[in-house]
Design a protein around this motif. Structure first.
Motif, PDB file in Angstrom:
ATOM      1  N   PRO A  59      16.755  26.020  -5.027  1.00 37.54           N
ATOM      2  CA  PRO A  59      17.367  24.951  -5.635  1.00 37.54           C
ATOM      3  C   PRO A  59      18.854  25.138  -5.251  1.00 37.54           C
ATOM      4  N   HIS A  60      19.492  26.095  -4.439  1.00 35.40           N
ATOM      5  CA  HIS A  60      20.607  26.072  -3.859  1.00 35.40           C
ATOM      6  C   HIS A  60      20.670  25.538  -2.547  1.00 35.40           C
ATOM      7  N   TYR A  61      22.124  25.255  -2.397  1.00 34.76           N
ATOM      8  CA  TYR A  61      22.187  24.460  -0.870  1.00 34.76           C
ATOM      9  C   TYR A  61      23.707  24.580  -0.473  1.00 34.76           C
ATOM     10  N   VAL A  62      23.891  24.425   0.863  1.00 32.43           N
ATOM     11  CA  VAL A  62      25.225  24.338   1.495  1.00 32.43           C
ATOM     12  C   VAL A  62      24.964  22.994   2.624  1.00 32.43           C
ATOM     13  N   ASP A  63      26.040  22.359   2.651  1.00 35.03           N
ATOM     14  CA  ASP A  63      25.898  21.331   3.800  1.00 35.03           C
ATOM     15  C   ASP A  63      26.830  21.919   4.823  1.00 35.03           C
ATOM     16  N   VAL A  64      26.103  21.702   6.035  1.00 39.39           N
ATOM     17  CA  VAL A  64      26.601  22.356   7.164  1.00 39.39           C
ATOM     18  C   VAL A  64      26.830  21.261   8.318  1.00 39.39           C
TER      19      VAL A  64
END
Length: 178
Positions: free
Chosen positions: A161-166
């Motif tokens: 459920p965790h994310y980063v936009d790269v």
């Protein structure tokens, strides 16, 4: 050996910018550069075994609240970590709803669908209350009157459920889930 394997990975990834291979600006031995190389793989960040350890370390570090690693000489930007535990199947959008247990996530159809006639009243007002359909109403469909509404479904729960936009070298931003 590790650098050679990562450089082999780079030659396979046709979308990888050439400066990542050259070694003159970014070095494959640096953990941050390994992460960026693996994330830039169109087949996914862990498609190749050599990417497993640096990507797993990335997930652990982000989960502890640490910042995204850097790689000198690479045009790279990442967002702050985010959390999005639910998602909906195609044709539905995620919505919040106040229920008996407080605010709850639900999936609502993005277009009206035929529903039971019992949900629409004869005078155009809302019919029977139903927790599985929003806004039931009569509508002309193929020359006849049809009760239409926006079906509600339970959201799916993400395993990561965790994310980063790269964003790497100005290319399209991709969301990386962990």
């Amino acid at each position: 050996m590790k650098s050679l394997l990562l450089n082999s990975l780079l030659s396979i990834c046709c979308m990888t910018p050439p400066y990542l291979i050259s070694g003159s600006k970014a070095r494959a031995e640096d953990w941050g550069c390994q992460v960026i190389l693996c994330l830039s793989n169109p087949g996914g960040p862990t498609q190749y075994g050599e990417c497993g350890p640096p990507i797993q370390k990335l997930w652990r570090e982000l989960a502890k609240g640490h910042s995204f690693p850097t790689c000198s000489g690479v045009g790279f930007h990442s967002s702050r970590p985010g959390f999005e535990p639910y998602y909906c199947k195609a044709g539905y959008r995620l919505a919040g709803e106040d229920g008996v247990r407080g605010r709850q996530a639900t999936c609502v159809s993005t277009s009206p669908q035929p529903v039971s006639d019992a949900l629409c009243s004869n005078d155009g007002d809302f019919g029977t209350r139903n927790d599985s359909v929003l806004s039931p109403h009569w509508q002309r469909q193929d020359g006849r009157r049809q009760c239409m509404g926006y079906p509600i479904a339970r959201p799916n729960v993400r395993s990561q459920p965790h994310y980063v936009d790269v964003t790497i070298d100005g290319a399209a931003t991709q969301r990386v889930w962990y």
